[in-house]
Design a protein around this motif. Structure first.
Motif, short mmCIF file in Angstrom:
data_model
loop_
_atom_site.label_atom_id
_atom_site.label_comp_id
_atom_site.label_asym_id
_atom_site.label_seq_id
_atom_site.Cartn_x
_atom_site.Cartn_y
_atom_site.Cartn_z
N VAL A 14 9.47 5.21 -0.57
CA VAL A 14 8.09 4.26 -0.14
C VAL A 14 8.55 2.16 -0.52
CG1 VAL A 14 6.26 3.45 1.67
CG2 VAL A 14 6.78 5.68 1.36
N ILE A 15 8.07 2.30 -1.20
CA ILE A 15 7.97 1.08 -2.27
C ILE A 15 8.25 0.84 -3.57
CG2 ILE A 15 6.70 -0.29 -3.66
CD1 ILE A 15 4.05 0.64 -1.53
N ARG A 16 9.39 0.35 -3.56
CA ARG A 16 10.24 0.32 -5.66
C ARG A 16 9.67 -0.77 -6.31
NH1 ARG A 16 14.27 3.28 -5.87
NH2 ARG A 16 13.51 3.23 -8.57
N GLN A 17 9.30 -0.70 -7.49
CA GLN A 17 8.33 -1.64 -8.44
C GLN A 17 9.64 -2.49 -7.73
OE1 GLN A 17 8.05 0.02 -12.07
NE2 GLN A 17 6.88 -2.16 -13.12
N HIS A 18 9.25 -3.73 -8.33
CA HIS A 18 10.06 -5.17 -8.69
C HIS A 18 10.59 -5.63 -7.51
CE1 HIS A 18 9.03 -4.20 -13.25
NE2 HIS A 18 10.11 -3.71 -13.15
N GLU A 19 10.94 -4.63 -6.22
CA GLU A 19 10.87 -5.70 -5.31
C GLU A 19 10.39 -6.52 -4.39
OE1 GLU A 19 12.05 -2.50 -2.14
OE2 GLU A 19 13.95 -2.02 -3.01
N PRO A 20 10.91 -7.88 -3.90
CA PRO A 20 9.68 -8.09 -3.17
C PRO A 20 8.24 -7.11 -2.48
CG PRO A 20 11.55 -8.95 -2.09
CD PRO A 20 12.20 -7.73 -3.18
N GLN A 21 7.75 -8.16 -2.18
CA GLN A 21 5.62 -8.15 -1.82
C GLN A 21 5.89 -8.22 -0.95
OE1 GLN A 21 2.69 -7.47 -0.38
NE2 GLN A 21 2.58 -9.53 -2.78
N VAL A 22 6.00 -7.04 1.00
CA VAL A 22 6.37 -8.37 1.65
C VAL A 22 5.05 -7.16 2.73
CG1 VAL A 22 8.20 -8.44 1.57
CG2 VAL A 22 7.75 -6.48 2.24
N GLY A 23 3.58 -7.04 2.13
CA GLY A 23 2.99 -6.48 2.61
C GLY A 23 2.44 -5.02 1.93
N ILE A 24 1.60 -4.54 2.86
CA ILE A 24 0.64 -3.01 2.48
C ILE A 24 0.88 -1.78 2.93
CG2 ILE A 24 -1.56 -4.01 1.42
CD1 ILE A 24 -2.84 -3.39 4.83
N ASP A 29 -1.08 9.82 6.52
CA ASP A 29 -1.01 11.52 6.43
C ASP A 29 -0.18 11.55 5.32
OD1 ASP A 29 1.38 12.46 7.80
OD2 ASP A 29 0.17 11.67 9.22
N GLY A 30 0.04 12.85 4.45
CA GLY A 30 0.62 13.73 3.25
C GLY A 30 0.37 13.28 1.71
N CYS A 31 1.10 13.26 1.15
CA CYS A 31 0.98 12.57 -0.90
C CYS A 31 2.23 12.14 -0.70
CB CYS A 31 0.64 14.64 -0.68
SG CYS A 31 0.65 14.30 -2.11
N VAL A 32 1.47 11.16 -1.94
CA VAL A 32 2.68 10.40 -2.44
C VAL A 32 2.80 10.22 -4.05
CG1 VAL A 32 2.83 7.21 -2.01
CG2 VAL A 32 3.15 8.65 -0.03
N ALA A 33 3.40 9.98 -4.13
CA ALA A 33 2.88 9.79 -5.86
C ALA A 33 3.64 8.65 -6.64
CB ALA A 33 4.14 11.22 -6.63
N ILE A 34 2.66 8.04 -7.07
CA ILE A 34 2.15 6.32 -7.81
C ILE A 34 3.51 6.28 -9.26
CG2 ILE A 34 1.27 4.28 -7.76
CD1 ILE A 34 1.42 5.44 -5.42
N SER A 35 4.11 5.38 -8.87
CA SER A 35 5.07 5.57 -10.57
C SER A 35 5.32 4.39 -11.09
CB SER A 35 6.19 6.51 -9.75
OG SER A 35 7.04 5.89 -9.17
N ALA A 36 5.15 4.16 -12.28
CA ALA A 36 5.97 2.52 -13.03
C ALA A 36 7.21 3.03 -13.30
CB ALA A 36 4.74 2.42 -13.71
N TYR A 67 6.41 -5.64 -6.09
CA TYR A 67 5.83 -5.01 -6.10
C TYR A 67 5.61 -4.02 -7.48
CZ TYR A 67 5.49 -4.20 -1.13
OH TYR A 67 5.47 -4.45 0.78
N SER A 68 4.44 -3.79 -7.66
CA SER A 68 3.96 -3.62 -8.96
C SER A 68 3.98 -2.17 -9.64
CB SER A 68 2.29 -3.47 -9.70
OG SER A 68 0.98 -3.42 -9.13
N LEU A 69 4.21 -1.10 -9.27
CA LEU A 69 4.22 0.09 -8.71
C LEU A 69 5.39 0.81 -8.08
CD1 LEU A 69 0.77 1.50 -9.18
CD2 LEU A 69 2.50 1.12 -11.44
N SER A 70 6.04 1.75 -8.04
CA SER A 70 6.61 2.27 -6.46
C SER A 70 6.45 3.84 -6.49
CB SER A 70 8.15 2.92 -7.63
OG SER A 70 8.85 2.56 -8.27
#
Length: 229
Positions: A14-24, A29-36, A67-70
């Motif tokens: 959904v999000i990749r660390q170091h990619e341009p931050q363009v929104g939130i 619903d669902g489950c997401v793993a936050i990683s670095a 983005y600071s995290l993925s």
């Protein structure tokens, strides 16, 4: 207005660390793993998030260029995206959204603080129990009689979340299995008695996120408030 609702299949970025931050991004619903990303470029899962959580609000508030995290889906998930310019407009037009997201950010900071303390002060078994409690809540199974976690709930994933070596996770899993709190087979991990497991986790040295409101309570999540606009 740049507000999008998208469905993601399992194991999708959904999000990749170091990619341009363009929104939130808000988990509807669902489950997401936050990683670095580590120094060796391997992704390490830090924690799991579920329904109602804004995954990268800190990046927007601090105006980070990237983005600071993925974030990667652990189950099929629905994600709401709000572009940063539209989010700024919503903040200006509706003080309720501003207050809600400020409170959300404060809770997130407290969760991170407590997780950090727990990693330094509790044993692997206690942290593993809390990780499964977090997984129950993130997947919406905390009110079920029994719960099942299919792949990709791997030993390495649990090791990353708990902050321990895979071998230590195996030993702690064996202890928990001996107490019949979980059941493992090649394709999934099951919790046969969720109320008993939650009771056990409440007696452990710490809970992963004790500051979160009970999901039994009637509370407005960010995406629900936005849907009223």
């Amino acid at each position: 207005m740049d507000i999008r609702v998208s469905a993601y299949s399992t194991a999708t970025w959904v999000i990749r660390q170091h990619e341009p931050q363009v929104g939130i991004h808000i988990i509807r619903d669902g489950c997401v793993a936050i990683s670095a990303e580590r120094a060796d470029h391997r992704e390490t899962v830090l924690y799991l998030e579920g329904r109602g959580v804004i995954m990268n609000l800190e990046d927007w508030v601090l105006a980070r260029p990237t983005y600071s995290l993925s974030a990667r889906t652990l189950t099929e998930s629905t994600i709401i995206f709000i572009g940063k310019d539209d989010l700024r407009r919503l903040f200006t037009e509706d003080p309720a959204i501003s207050r809600l997201m400020t409170a959300h950010l404060a809770r997130r900071m407290e969760v991170i603080r407590r997780r950090h303390i727990a990693h330094l002060t509790t044993n692997v078994k206690s942290r593993l129990v809390s990780a499964f409690r977090e997984l129950l809540e993130a997947t919406g199974q905390h009110q079920s009689r029994e719960a099942h976690f299919e792949s990709p709930i791997t030993r390495q994933l649990l090791a990353d979340i708990v902050g321990a070596a895979p071998e230590s996770i195996s030993r702690a899993m064996t202890e928990i299995e001996t107490e019949t709190l979980i059941i493992r087979n090649p394709s999934r991990i099951s919790i046969p008695d969720v109320p008993r497991f939650i009771h056990y986790s409440n007696k452990a040295a710490y809970e992963t996120a004790p500051d979160r409101p009970s999901r039994n309570q009637d509370r407005t999540t960010p995406y629900e408030l936005l849907e009223q606009q």
